[in-house]
Design an enzyme around this catalytic site. Structure first.
Site, PDB file in Angstrom:
ATOM      1  N   LYS A  17     -28.556  75.372  48.722  1.00 28.62           N
ATOM      2  CA  LYS A  17     -27.664  74.141  49.182  1.00 28.62           C
ATOM      3  C   LYS A  17     -27.715  74.098  50.645  1.00 28.62           C
ATOM      4  O   LYS A  17     -28.033  72.739  51.008  1.00 28.62           O
ATOM      5  CB  LYS A  17     -26.102  74.567  49.042  1.00 28.62           C
ATOM      6  CG  LYS A  17     -25.867  74.836  47.477  1.00 28.62           C
ATOM      7  CD  LYS A  17     -24.259  75.075  47.291  1.00 28.62           C
ATOM      8  CE  LYS A  17     -23.941  76.549  47.992  1.00 28.62           C
ATOM      9  NZ  LYS A  17     -24.381  77.908  47.580  1.00 28.62           N
ATOM     10  N   ARG A  92     -14.841  74.759  45.903  1.00 33.73           N
ATOM     11  CA  ARG A  92     -15.256  75.891  45.173  1.00 33.73           C
ATOM     12  C   ARG A  92     -14.228  76.359  44.443  1.00 33.73           C
ATOM     13  O   ARG A  92     -14.524  77.409  43.662  1.00 33.73           O
ATOM     14  CB  ARG A  92     -15.235  76.957  46.419  1.00 33.73           C
ATOM     15  CG  ARG A  92     -16.933  77.311  46.758  1.00 33.73           C
ATOM     16  CD  ARG A  92     -16.904  78.376  47.397  1.00 33.73           C
ATOM     17  NE  ARG A  92     -17.733  79.264  47.732  1.00 33.73           N
ATOM     18  CZ  ARG A  92     -18.659  78.954  48.770  1.00 33.73           C
ATOM     19  NH1 ARG A  92     -19.132  77.972  49.127  1.00 33.73           N
ATOM     20  NH2 ARG A  92     -19.614  80.056  48.784  1.00 33.73           N
ATOM     21  N   ARG A 128     -33.234  86.280  53.016  1.00 25.96           N
ATOM     22  CA  ARG A 128     -32.940  85.175  53.924  1.00 25.96           C
ATOM     23  C   ARG A 128     -32.996  85.601  55.382  1.00 25.96           C
ATOM     24  O   ARG A 128     -32.256  86.376  55.880  1.00 25.96           O
ATOM     25  CB  ARG A 128     -31.440  84.741  53.591  1.00 25.96           C
ATOM     26  CG  ARG A 128     -30.812  83.491  54.526  1.00 25.96           C
ATOM     27  CD  ARG A 128     -30.053  82.546  53.692  1.00 25.96           C
ATOM     28  NE  ARG A 128     -28.679  83.213  53.598  1.00 25.96           N
ATOM     29  CZ  ARG A 128     -27.948  82.816  52.380  1.00 25.96           C
ATOM     30  NH1 ARG A 128     -28.031  81.515  52.432  1.00 25.96           N
ATOM     31  NH2 ARG A 128     -27.101  83.521  52.016  1.00 25.96           N
ATOM     32  N   ARG A 161     -27.709  87.747  57.309  1.00 22.96           N
ATOM     33  CA  ARG A 161     -26.274  87.368  56.994  1.00 22.96           C
ATOM     34  C   ARG A 161     -25.479  88.431  56.613  1.00 22.96           C
ATOM     35  O   ARG A 161     -26.179  89.231  55.697  1.00 22.96           O
ATOM     36  CB  ARG A 161     -25.826  86.165  56.213  1.00 22.96           C
ATOM     37  CG  ARG A 161     -25.211  85.114  56.927  1.00 22.96           C
ATOM     38  CD  ARG A 161     -25.301  83.804  56.002  1.00 22.96           C
ATOM     39  NE  ARG A 161     -24.475  83.802  54.646  1.00 22.96           N
ATOM     40  CZ  ARG A 161     -24.215  82.717  53.977  1.00 22.96           C
ATOM     41  NH1 ARG A 161     -24.781  81.825  54.104  1.00 22.96           N
ATOM     42  NH2 ARG A 161     -23.493  82.965  52.691  1.00 22.96           N
ATOM     43  N   ARG A 172     -20.394  87.886  45.028  1.00 22.57           N
ATOM     44  CA  ARG A 172     -20.173  86.335  45.202  1.00 22.57           C
ATOM     45  C   ARG A 172     -20.725  85.550  44.123  1.00 22.57           C
ATOM     46  O   ARG A 172     -20.220  84.750  43.761  1.00 22.57           O
ATOM     47  CB  ARG A 172     -21.087  86.003  46.591  1.00 22.57           C
ATOM     48  CG  ARG A 172     -20.493  86.472  47.978  1.00 22.57           C
ATOM     49  CD  ARG A 172     -21.674  86.401  48.944  1.00 22.57           C
ATOM     50  NE  ARG A 172     -22.379  85.022  49.128  1.00 22.57           N
ATOM     51  CZ  ARG A 172     -23.429  84.932  49.758  1.00 22.57           C
ATOM     52  NH1 ARG A 172     -23.895  86.264  50.214  1.00 22.57           N
ATOM     53  NH2 ARG A 172     -24.084  83.871  49.793  1.00 22.57           N
TER      54      ARG A 172
HETATM   55  P1  AP5 Z   1     -29.726  78.678  51.346  1.00 22.56           P
HETATM   56  O1  AP5 Z   1     -30.221  77.241  51.390  1.00 22.56           O
HETATM   57  O2  AP5 Z   1     -29.430  79.527  52.308  1.00 22.56           O
HETATM   58  O3  AP5 Z   1     -28.735  78.785  50.063  1.00 22.56           O
HETATM   59  P2  AP5 Z   1     -27.229  78.311  49.958  1.00 22.56           P
HETATM   60  O4  AP5 Z   1     -27.014  77.662  48.590  1.00 22.56           O
HETATM   61  O5  AP5 Z   1     -26.944  77.642  51.204  1.00 22.56           O
HETATM   62  O6  AP5 Z   1     -26.279  79.765  49.969  1.00 22.56           O
HETATM   63  P3  AP5 Z   1     -25.485  80.482  50.641  1.00 22.56           P
HETATM   64  O7  AP5 Z   1     -25.425  81.722  50.513  1.00 22.56           O
HETATM   65  O8  AP5 Z   1     -25.183  79.998  51.857  1.00 22.56           O
HETATM   66  O9  AP5 Z   1     -24.269  79.935  49.602  1.00 22.56           O
HETATM   67  P4  AP5 Z   1     -22.793  80.463  49.610  1.00 22.56           P
HETATM   68  O10 AP5 Z   1     -22.366  79.102  48.852  1.00 22.56           O
HETATM   69  O11 AP5 Z   1     -22.661  81.900  48.892  1.00 22.56           O
HETATM   70  O12 AP5 Z   1     -22.278  80.710  51.121  1.00 22.56           O
HETATM   71  P5  AP5 Z   1     -21.521  79.927  52.052  1.00 22.56           P
HETATM   72  O13 AP5 Z   1     -22.000  79.895  53.486  1.00 22.56           O
HETATM   73  O14 AP5 Z   1     -21.083  78.567  51.671  1.00 22.56           O
HETATM   74  O15 AP5 Z   1     -31.017  79.369  50.549  1.00 22.56           O
HETATM   75  C1  AP5 Z   1     -31.172  80.913  50.329  1.00 22.56           C
HETATM   76  C2  AP5 Z   1     -32.511  81.674  50.721  1.00 22.56           C
HETATM   77  O16 AP5 Z   1     -33.428  81.164  49.623  1.00 22.56           O
HETATM   78  C3  AP5 Z   1     -32.990  81.159  51.937  1.00 22.56           C
HETATM   79  O17 AP5 Z   1     -33.647  82.198  52.463  1.00 22.56           O
HETATM   80  C4  AP5 Z   1     -33.840  80.179  51.750  1.00 22.56           C
HETATM   81  O18 AP5 Z   1     -34.920  80.035  52.302  1.00 22.56           O
HETATM   82  C5  AP5 Z   1     -34.287  80.155  50.210  1.00 22.56           C
HETATM   83  N1  AP5 Z   1     -34.735  78.939  49.528  1.00 22.56           N
HETATM   84  C6  AP5 Z   1     -34.115  78.087  49.554  1.00 22.56           C
HETATM   85  N2  AP5 Z   1     -34.504  77.019  48.473  1.00 22.56           N
HETATM   86  C7  AP5 Z   1     -35.329  77.816  47.953  1.00 22.56           C
HETATM   87  C8  AP5 Z   1     -36.463  77.331  46.886  1.00 22.56           C
HETATM   88  N3  AP5 Z   1     -36.502  76.177  46.372  1.00 22.56           N
HETATM   89  N4  AP5 Z   1     -37.352  78.354  46.730  1.00 22.56           N
HETATM   90  C9  AP5 Z   1     -37.295  79.703  47.348  1.00 22.56           C
HETATM   91  N5  AP5 Z   1     -36.654  79.971  48.073  1.00 22.56           N
HETATM   92  C10 AP5 Z   1     -35.628  79.048  48.503  1.00 22.56           C
HETATM   93  O19 AP5 Z   1     -19.997  80.647  52.154  1.00 22.56           O
HETATM   94  C11 AP5 Z   1     -19.924  82.057  52.528  1.00 22.56           C
HETATM   95  C12 AP5 Z   1     -18.550  82.593  52.494  1.00 22.56           C
HETATM   96  O20 AP5 Z   1     -17.674  81.717  53.013  1.00 22.56           O
HETATM   97  C13 AP5 Z   1     -18.138  82.665  50.955  1.00 22.56           C
HETATM   98  O21 AP5 Z   1     -18.372  83.799  50.250  1.00 22.56           O
HETATM   99  C14 AP5 Z   1     -16.438  82.524  51.120  1.00 22.56           C
HETATM  100  O22 AP5 Z   1     -16.006  83.633  51.479  1.00 22.56           O
HETATM  101  C15 AP5 Z   1     -16.465  81.556  52.249  1.00 22.56           C
HETATM  102  N6  AP5 Z   1     -16.455  80.145  51.932  1.00 22.56           N
HETATM  103  C16 AP5 Z   1     -17.106  78.876  52.272  1.00 22.56           C
HETATM  104  N7  AP5 Z   1     -16.630  77.915  51.650  1.00 22.56           N
HETATM  105  C17 AP5 Z   1     -15.655  78.182  50.963  1.00 22.56           C
HETATM  106  C18 AP5 Z   1     -14.774  77.510  50.054  1.00 22.56           C
HETATM  107  N8  AP5 Z   1     -15.073  76.352  50.057  1.00 22.56           N
HETATM  108  N9  AP5 Z   1     -13.700  78.205  49.521  1.00 22.56           N
HETATM  109  C19 AP5 Z   1     -13.427  79.202  49.715  1.00 22.56           C
HETATM  110  N10 AP5 Z   1     -14.476  80.050  50.444  1.00 22.56           N
HETATM  111  C20 AP5 Z   1     -15.257  79.726  51.147  1.00 22.56           C
HETATM  112 MG    MG Z   2     -25.438  78.072  52.684  1.00 22.91          MG
END
Ligand code: AP5
Ligand code: MG
Ligand code: ZN
Length: 217
Positions: A17, A92, A128, A161, A172
């Site tokens: 994402k 979410r 990552r 991270r 997660r």
């Molecule tokens: P990346 O692009 O970083 O993936 P992502 O989908 O953004 O993953 P996140 O871990 O950031 O998602 P998340 O939803 O768990 O975390 P968030 O920060 O939102 O890619 C991942 C890796 O893969 C990278 O190394 C990249 O290089 C590689 N990659 C990408 N595309 C690729 C491809 N096509 N092929 C190969 N490799 C690839 O949330 C974190 C925390 O915040 C949550 O756990 C929660 O506690 C809180 N939080 C955030 N939003 C909310 C909400 N709305 N409600 C409640 N709690 C929330």
């Molecule tokens: Mg992300």
């Protein structure tokens, strides 16, 4: 109002994402609004909100809806979001999606689901690397930095991270299936969702996302 566009990137942790949001934000001219990034900013600035979110984030749980909604609606009230915005990591939960729908009124968001098999998720998170300076996302194996530990985009320091430890990632993922996956049906039933195969090279994923948005237009 009718020109405003709200795009939602849905998908499990590590689906790509954030990686795609940076490019789409550029391509569509919409600000990238990531609730995860906003929480991490609050954490590193040691704000009251950051302190309240910390425990949930570090254990892989969702931050309670009321904290998320207040922060998110505050962010999308800023002038740069007046023409629309690109949501990454929000909504979410069903209550979050309902609050967003209420806020948008007659305006329809477009949800894009990045589909990636659970089996790939832990490896994506484990490798990552994120730039401290510019937020650029790389990967030890899939997008390796030219110089170890150094961001290809700005020369800043790459870091891991805290919630990318395998045990936390598995938690997660479980939370995703339980609380976030129901949003797929929520948006699909409204005809507002398209699915994209997230297990392709990032360029191919991007092309599919753009195609979906053009079809939906
Ligand atoms: P990346 O692009 O970083 O993936 P992502 O989908 O953004 O993953 P996140 O871990 O950031 O998602 P998340 O939803 O768990 O975390 P968030 O920060 O939102 O890619 C991942 C890796 O893969 C990278 O190394 C990249 O290089 C590689 N990659 C990408 N595309 C690729 C491809 N096509 N092929 C190969 N490799 C690839 O949330 C974190 C925390 O915040 C949550 O756990 C929660 O506690 C809180 N939080 C955030 N939003 C909310 C909400 N709305 N409600 C409640 N709690 C929330
Ligand atoms: Mg992300
Ligand atoms: Zn950088």
């Amino acid at each position: 109002m009718s020109d405003r566009r709200v795009v939602i990137l849905l998908g499990p942790p590590g689906a790509g994402k954030g990686t795609q949001a940076v490019r789409l934000s550029d391509g569509l001219g919409l600000p990238h609004v990531s609730t995860g990034d906003l929480f991490r900013e609050n954490l590193s600035n040691d704000t009251e909100l950051g302190r309240r979110a910390k425990g949930f984030m570090e254990s892989g749980q969702l931050v309670p809806d009321e904290l998320v909604l207040e922060m998110l609606f505050d962010r999308v009230s800023k002038p740069d979001c007046a023409e629309g915005y690109l949501l990454d990591g929000f909504p979410r939960t069903i209550p979050q999606a309902e609050s967003l729908a209420e806020r948008l009124g007659a305006e329809t968001p477009r949800a894009l689901l990045l589909e990636v098999d659970d089996a790939l998720i832990v490896g994506r998170a484990a490798g990552r690397l994120i730039c401290k300076g510019c937020g650029n996302i790389q990967h030890l194996e899939f997008s390796p930095p030219a110089k170890a530990g150094v961001c290809d985009a700005c020369g800043g320091e790459l870091q891991r991270r805290k919630d990318d430890e395998p045990d936390v990632v598995r938690e997660r993922l479980a939370v995703y299936h339980e609380q976030t996956a129901p949003l797929v049906g929520f948006y699909e039933n409204k005809g507002q969702l398209k699915r994209v195969n997230g297990d392709q090279k990032p360029d191919a994923v991007y092309a599919d996302l753009v195609r979906c948005l053009e079809e939906a237009a």
